[in-house]
Design a protein around this motif. Structure first.
Motif, mmCIF file in Angstrom:
data_model
loop_
_atom_site.group_PDB
_atom_site.id
_atom_site.type_symbol
_atom_site.label_atom_id
_atom_site.label_comp_id
_atom_site.label_asym_id
_atom_site.label_seq_id
_atom_site.Cartn_x
_atom_site.Cartn_y
_atom_site.Cartn_z
ATOM 1 N N GLY A 1 19.872 -3.940 2.262
ATOM 2 C CA GLY A 1 20.106 -2.518 2.441
ATOM 3 C C GLY A 1 18.884 -1.727 2.020
ATOM 4 O O GLY A 1 18.030 -2.219 1.267
ATOM 5 N N ALA A 2 18.789 -0.509 2.499
ATOM 6 C CA ALA A 2 17.656 0.360 2.182
ATOM 7 C C ALA A 2 18.173 1.715 1.725
ATOM 8 O O ALA A 2 19.125 2.259 2.308
ATOM 9 N N ILE A 3 17.563 2.249 0.679
ATOM 10 C CA ILE A 3 17.910 3.590 0.217
ATOM 11 C C ILE A 3 17.333 4.606 1.191
ATOM 12 O O ILE A 3 16.126 4.637 1.424
ATOM 13 N N PRO B 1 3.962 6.304 -6.779
ATOM 14 C CA PRO B 1 3.663 4.880 -6.913
ATOM 15 C C PRO B 1 4.819 4.069 -7.492
ATOM 16 O O PRO B 1 4.955 2.878 -7.219
ATOM 17 N N GLU B 2 5.681 4.709 -8.287
ATOM 18 C CA GLU B 2 6.796 3.996 -8.906
ATOM 19 C C GLU B 2 7.972 3.787 -7.948
ATOM 20 O O GLU B 2 8.972 3.149 -8.305
ATOM 21 N N ALA B 3 7.861 4.314 -6.724
ATOM 22 C CA ALA B 3 8.994 4.280 -5.790
ATOM 23 C C ALA B 3 8.999 2.997 -4.970
ATOM 24 O O ALA B 3 9.247 3.022 -3.769
ATOM 25 N N TRP B 4 8.745 1.855 -5.604
ATOM 26 C CA TRP B 4 8.742 0.589 -4.871
ATOM 27 C C TRP B 4 10.109 0.278 -4.278
ATOM 28 O O TRP B 4 10.212 -0.383 -3.237
ATOM 29 N N ILE B 5 11.174 0.757 -4.899
ATOM 30 C CA ILE B 5 12.522 0.435 -4.437
ATOM 31 C C ILE B 5 12.833 1.123 -3.106
ATOM 32 O O ILE B 5 13.767 0.730 -2.394
ATOM 33 N N LEU B 6 12.048 2.140 -2.732
ATOM 34 C CA LEU B 6 12.276 2.854 -1.468
ATOM 35 C C LEU B 6 11.510 2.241 -0.307
ATOM 36 O O LEU B 6 11.725 2.623 0.845
ATOM 37 N N LYS B 7 10.613 1.311 -0.592
ATOM 38 C CA LYS B 7 9.732 0.771 0.440
ATOM 39 C C LYS B 7 10.357 -0.463 1.074
ATOM 40 O O LYS B 7 10.224 -1.584 0.603
ATOM 41 N N GLY B 8 11.097 -0.235 2.150
ATOM 42 C CA GLY B 8 11.707 -1.342 2.878
ATOM 43 C C GLY B 8 13.084 -1.695 2.359
ATOM 44 O O GLY B 8 13.647 -1.038 1.468
ATOM 45 N N ASP B 9 13.641 -2.757 2.945
ATOM 46 C CA ASP B 9 14.968 -3.217 2.555
ATOM 47 C C ASP B 9 14.923 -3.931 1.211
ATOM 48 O O ASP B 9 13.902 -4.504 0.822
ATOM 49 N N ARG B 10 16.070 -3.927 0.534
ATOM 50 C CA ARG B 10 16.231 -4.636 -0.733
ATOM 51 C C ARG B 10 17.496 -5.479 -0.665
ATOM 52 O O ARG B 10 18.471 -5.123 0.013
ATOM 53 N N THR B 11 17.464 -6.590 -1.362
ATOM 54 C CA THR B 11 18.671 -7.394 -1.483
ATOM 55 C C THR B 11 19.589 -6.730 -2.495
ATOM 56 O O THR B 11 19.175 -6.426 -3.616
ATOM 57 N N ILE B 12 20.853 -6.507 -2.096
ATOM 58 C CA ILE B 12 21.814 -5.851 -2.975
ATOM 59 C C ILE B 12 23.032 -6.748 -3.134
ATOM 60 O O ILE B 12 23.239 -7.698 -2.365
ATOM 61 N N SER C 1 16.756 -5.587 9.363
ATOM 62 C CA SER C 1 17.187 -6.805 8.676
ATOM 63 C C SER C 1 18.618 -7.168 9.036
ATOM 64 O O SER C 1 19.475 -6.291 9.240
ATOM 65 N N GLN C 2 18.876 -8.477 9.118
ATOM 66 C CA GLN C 2 20.210 -9.072 9.233
ATOM 67 C C GLN C 2 20.961 -8.709 10.517
ATOM 68 O O GLN C 2 22.167 -8.816 10.581
ATOM 69 N N ARG C 3 20.243 -8.280 11.516
ATOM 70 C CA ARG C 3 20.877 -8.059 12.808
ATOM 71 C C ARG C 3 19.809 -7.945 13.875
ATOM 72 O O ARG C 3 18.620 -7.729 13.588
#
Length: 831
Positions: A541-543, A559-570, A64-66
Motif C-alpha cells: 500500500g502507499a500513503i 528528506p525524512e519522508a521515505w515512507i511516502l516514496k512508493g509502496d510499502r509492505t503493510i 503493485s500486486q495487480r
C-alpha cells in the motif's frame, strides 16, 4: 606594480624552492576535490545520457500486486506505444538435483524493449524466450551449473534455458535485485502459477510517447484519470533514482572529506608561507631600508605566492580531471555504468575556487606579519614576538572564511549537510589549534628532565618557532578521521556479522498463501525440528494523503519522508507486534472492529509532522483506506525480523486479497534442507536467505568503505606533507642546534634518538587527541546517524593509532636526516 612584478619574478627564479610546500599542499587538496567531483559527474552524466534506456521508454506507470485493467491498458496504449513488464521474486531449482536459488523473475511482452536492445550471449539457441523458455543471468548459470538446454523449475513450470543474458537494457532502472535475473515472457509467467491474490509482484507499463509530448504532463494526466488506483509515475529524469541518489550522496560525502584534506593542506600552506617569508628576512629588511613601502613588499610576495599557488592548483586540476580515465583503466569493469568520459568544468571550477580561497586564507596572516614588522626588528631577530593581527587583517580573514564556506555550501548537493560539515570542521580546527597552544604551554611548564636527550626533545616541542600547534591541527585531524572511520567500520561490521545475524531469522518467506500456512509450517518443521516460525498477513500500500492533503499535490517532500516514496509492505495485528514499543497513544483492544486505525513508526511520523489522532489515507490495491493514527511505535529494525512501518487494526483491511510473510528461526546448518523442503512442498513460495542479504549489504558497504578510505588517504597525505614541511621549515634552527651538540660530543645516533623521542612524544599526544575527537565523531555517526549499537573493535582502533604513531615517527626521522648531516664547521662559518 611593474617593479614589484620584476622583483618577484627575479627572486622567485633565484630562491623559489622554499615554496614547494605551498604548491604540494594545494596540489593534493585540489586534486582530491577535482578528482572526486569529476568522477561523480562522469557517473551521473552517464546515468543521465542513458536515462531513457534505463527507464525502458519515455514514461513508466508502476503498480503493485495487480495488473492493469482493460480500461487502464487502453488509456496507456492511447498515449503511446506500450510494453508490459512484471517483476517478482521466485525460487529456481534445476530439475533433478540441486538446491533452490532465489531469483528475480522478469516477464516481458513481445514489445519489450521499447528502447535499447536485448541480446543473449553467443551460443544461444533462440534470440529471446517464448513460452516455456527462459534466459538466465550468467551469475545464476555459474551458481547452479546450468547450461543451454538444461531445464529449470520455477513455480509450476519447467523452463528450458535458451541462453545467457548478455545485454539487458533496463537493468539499472529495475532497482536492487535480491537474486540473479531469469527472463521469460508473459506465457511463461502464466505457466509458473506464481501470480496469485496477495502475491508480491510489480507491474510496469512503459510508453514511447509521440514526438514533443512531455512525459510529466502525460503521467499527471493518467494519474488524474485513475486517481485511486495506486499508480506511480516515473520519467527518465528519475530513472535509476536509487542508484543516482546513492552516487550523489557518496560523492557529496567524499567531497566533504576532500574539503577536510584541503583544510589540512591549508595548515601546510600557512607553515610553508611563514617559513618562506622567514627565510626572506634579509631581503625584506634590505628592501625596507632602501625605501620600499610595505604595500610593495606585500605585492612582491603576493605575486610569488599567487604564481606558485596557481601552478599547484592547475596541476591538481589536471590530475583531478583525469581521474575518470584512471578509474576506467583500473576498475572499469566493476562500475555500475560505463563512465561518460569528458572534462567537467563545474567541479574543476569549484575545486580551483576553494583551493585559491584556502591559499589566501592561510597565507594572509604570514603576509600581514611580513608587511607590518619594522626592518630593524627583522634584522635583529628572526624569532621576534609576533604582533597581533590588525583589524583590517582580521576582516580579510573573516571575509575569506565566509567566502570559503559559502562556496562549499552553495555548490553542494545537500547544502544543510555541507553547512554542518564545514561548521564542524571549522570548530574542530580551532579546537585542535587551541589544543596545540595548550600543549606547548603545558610542556613549557613541566619539570626539566634530567636526561639531555629527553630535555632536548621536550624543548623542541615548545621552543619559540616550534610548529607543534600546526602539527596538532594537521595530523590531529587526519588521525581523528582514521580513528572515526575505524570505529564506524567495525561497529557496522559487528552489527552486520555479529548482533544482527544472531537476532535475525534464517529465512524470510514471501508469496505464501494463507491456505498454505499449515503446509509451510510442516515442511519447515520436517527439515529443522524445533524451528520457530512467525507468519503475518501482508500486502502493499502507499500513503496518498496526510491530514486531508494529497501527497501528489505536495511540491516537495522532506528528506525524512521515505515512507511516502512508493509502496510499502503493510500488515494488521490485534496485538502489539514483537520488537515494538508504543511511544505515544494506545494500542487498540484485541477485539477491535471499528473504523480503521493505524500505528506508525515514530521516526517516520516525526519526519512527516504526524501525531496521534491525525488522519492518513492509504491506497491498497486501488482502494483508498482512511485511518486515524492511534499509536506511534519504536521499532527494533536491527534484529532484521518482520517489522513494519505501518500496522493497521484488524477489520476492514482484512477484506483485501493478501498473502503471508513468514520468518524462520532455525539452527545454522539446516538452510539447504529447509529451502529444498519448502520448494518441494510449495514451489510458489520464495525463500530469502538472510545470510545472502547481509552479505550483499556488507559487500556494498565494503565498496563504499574503500572509496571513503581512498579519499581519507588524501587527507593523511596532506598531513604527511605538513609534517615534512614543518620539519623542513625548522631546519635552520635544528641545524644550529645539531652543530653545537656535535661540537659538545653528541654522536649521530644520539641525535637521531633525540629526534625519535620528540616525534614519538608528539605522535603519542596526537593519538590521545585523535582517540577523543575521532571517538566522539564515530560515536555520533554510529549511534545518532545509523542508530546502531556502539560496538567498536578496540584492537582495530589501537592498530590504527599504532600505525599513525609509527608513520609520524618514520616520516619525521626521514625529514630530519638532512639536518643531521650538518657539519659544524660549515654551520659556524656560514652562520
Amino acid at each position: 606594480m611593474r617593479l614589484a612584478w620584476r622583483l618577484a619574478l627575479r627572486d622567485l627564479r633565484a630562491g623559489g624552492r622554499g615554496l614547494w610546500l605551498l604548491a604540494l599542499c594545494l596540489f593534493l587538496g585540489t586534486a582530491a576535490l577535482a578528482g572526486i567531483g569529476s568522477l561523480s559527474s562522469s557517473i551521473l552524466g552517464a546515468l543521465a545520457s542513458q536515462s531513457h534506456v534505463m527507464l525502458g521508454g519515455d514514461l513508466e506507470m508502476r503498480v503493485s500486486q495487480r495488473l492493469a485493467t482493460v480500461e487502464e491498458t487502453a488509456a496507456f496504449a492511447g498515449a503511446g506505444r506500450l510494453s508490459e513488464t512484471v517483476r517478482m521474486r521466485a525460487m529456481a531449482q534445476p530439475v533433478g538435483t540441486g538446491a533452490p536459488v532465489l531469483v528475480t523473475l522478469k516477464a516481458v511482452d513481445s514489445a519489450w524493449p521499447l528502447v535499447g536492445s536485448f541480446d543473449l550471449a553467443r551460443g544461444a539457441s533462440a534470440p529471446r524466450p517464448h513460452g516455456l523458455q527462459a534466459a538466465i543471468a550468467p551469475a545464476l548459470a555459474d551458481r547452479m551449473g546450468l547450461h543451454i538446454g538444461n531445464t529449470l523449475r520455477i513455480g509450476s513450470a519447467r523452463l528450458t534455458v535458451i541462453g545467457l543474458i548478455g545485454n539487458e537494457p533496463d537493468k539499472l532502472g529495475e532497482g536492487f535485485n535480491l537474486g540473479p535475473t531469469v527472463l521469460i515472457d508473459s506465457a511463461g509467467l502464466e505457466a509458473t502459477g506464481l501470480v496469485q491474490p496477495g502475491s508480491l509482484y510489480e507491474a510496469r507499463y512503459r510508453l514511447l510517447l509521440p514526438p514533443g509530448a512531455d512525459p510529466g504532463t502525460v503521467g499527471a494526466t493518467l494519474l488524474r484519470r485513475f486517481p485511486s488506483a495506486g499508480w506511480s509515475v516515473h520519467t527518465p529524469d528519475g530513472a535509476a533514482g536509487t542508484l543516482r541518489q546513492g552516487i550523489a550522496q557518496l560523492g557529496q560525502f567524499l567531497l566533504l572529506v576532500g574539503l577536510a584534506a584541503l583544510a589540512i593542506a591549508g595548515v601546510g600552506v600557512g607553515s610553508g608561507v611563514s617559513a618562506y617569508l622567514t627565510g626572506k628576512t634579509r631581503i625584506i629588511a634590505t628592501l625596507k631600508v632602501l625605501g620600499a613601502r610595505s604595500g610593495t613588499i606585500a605585492t612582491i610576495f603576493l605575486v610569488q605566492l599567487g604564481l606558485v599557488a596557481g601552478g599547484g592548483i592547475v596541476a591538481g586540476l589536471a590530475l583531478g580531471a583525469g581521474v575518470p580515465w584512471l578509474v576506467v583503466a583500473a576498475v572499469g569493469d566493476l562500475l555500475p555504468v560505463p563512465l561518460q568520459l569528458g572534462v567537467y568544468p563545474e567541479p574543476l571550477l569549484v575545486a580551483a575556487g576553494l583551493g585559491l580561497l584556502v591559499a589566501l586564507l592561510f597565507a594572509l596572516p604570514a603576509l600581514a606579519r611580513a608587511r607590518s614588522i619594522p626592518a630593524a626588528t627583522l634584522l635583529r631577530d628572526t624569532l621576534a614576538p609576533q604582533t597581533r593581527p590588525s583589524p583590517a587583517v582580521l576582516a580579510g580573514i573573516a571575509s575569506l572564511l565566509a567566502a570559503l564556506v559559502a562556496l562549499a555550501v552553495l555548490t553542494a548537493s545537500d547544502r544543510l549537510i555541507a553547512l554542518y560539515f564545514t561548521g564542524a570542521t571549522a570548530v574542530l580546527l580551532v579546537l585542535l589549534w587551541l589544543v596545540g597552544l595548550a600543549l606547548r604551554a603545558t610542556l613549557r611548564r613541566l619539570p626539566t628532565p634530567k636526561r639531555p636527550l629527553f630535555r632536548l626533545a621536550l624543548a623542541n616541542l615548545h621552543r619559540p618557532g616550534a610548529a607543534t600547534d600546526r602539527l596538532v591541527v594537521a595530523l590531529g585531524l587526519g588521525f581523528s578521521l582514521f580513528v572515526a572511520l575505524a570505529i564506524i567500520d567495525t561497529s557496522l561490521s559487528a552489527e552486520m556479522h555479529g548482533a544482527a545475524p544472531a537476532k535475525a531469522p534464517r529465512f524470510f518467506a514471501i508469496d505464501l498463501q494463507p491456505e498454505d500456512e499449515a503446509s509451510f509450517r510442516a515442511a519447515v518443521t520436517r527439515a529443522a525440528p524445533g524451528a520457530t516460525i512467525e507468519a503475518v498477513p501482508s500486502l502493499r500500500g502507499a500513503i496518498v494523503a496526510l491530514k486531508g492533503r494529497r501527497v501528489a499535490d505536495m511540491k516537495s517532500l522532506p528528506p525524512e519522508a521515505w515512507i511516502l516514496k512508493g509502496d510499502r509492505t503493510i500488515t494488521w495485528s490485534a496485538t502489539l507486534p514483537p520488537r515494538n514499543d508504543v511511544t505515544a497513544g494506545r494500542w487498540w483492544p484485541a477485539h477491535y472492529h471499528g473504523p480503521p486505525l493505524v500505528s506508525l513508526e515514530d521516526k517516520a511520523a516525526q519526519g512527516l509532522g504526524l501525531r496521534v489522532g491525525d488522519m492518513i489515507t492509504v491506497s491498497v490495491l486501488g482502494v483508498e483506506v482512511p485511518a486515524r493514527i492511534a499509536a506511534l511505535r519504536k521499532v527494533d529494525w536491527g534484529g532484521l525480523g518482520l517489522n513494519f512501518a505501518l500496522v493497521f487494526s484488524p477489520g476492514y483491511i482484512e477484506e483485501a486479497p493478501h498473502g503471508l510473510l513468514a520468518s524462520v528461526y532455525a539452527p545454522p546448518g539446516r538452510d539447504g534442507a529447509i529451502a529444498r523442503a519448502v520448494a518441494d512442498a510449495l514451489p510458489s513460495v520464495s525463500m530469502i536467505r538472510t545470510g545472502d542479504l547481509i552479505a550483499d549489504i556488507a559487500s556494498v558497504l565494503g565498496q563504499v568503505g574503500i572509496a571513503i578510505r581512498a579519499a581519507a588517504g588524501v587527507t593523511i597525505a596532506a598531513g604527511i606533507v605538513v609534517l615534512i614541511g614543518a620539519v623542513t621549515a625548522s631546519g635552520q634552527a635544528r641545524r644550529a642546534d645539531i652543530a653545537i651538540l656535535k661540537l659538545l660530543g653528541a654522536s649521530r645516533a644520539q641525535l637521531l634518538l633525540g629526534q625519535a623521542i620528540e616525534y614519538a612524544l608528539l605522535a603519542t599526544l596526537l593519538a590521545g587527541v585523535a582517540l577523543l575527537v575521532g571517538g566522539l565523531g564515530g560515536w555520533t555517526v554510529v549511534t545518532r546517524l545509523f542508530a546502531l549499537p556502539w560496538a567498536p573493535d578496540g584492537e582495530v582502533v589501537a592498530a590504527t593509532l599504532l600505525v599513525s604513531i609509527a608513520g609520524t615517527l618514520g616520516i619525521g626521522l626521514l625529514a630530519s636526516l638532512p639536518a643531521l648531516a650538518t657539519r659544524p664547521a660549515r654551520m659556524l662559518r656560514d652562520g
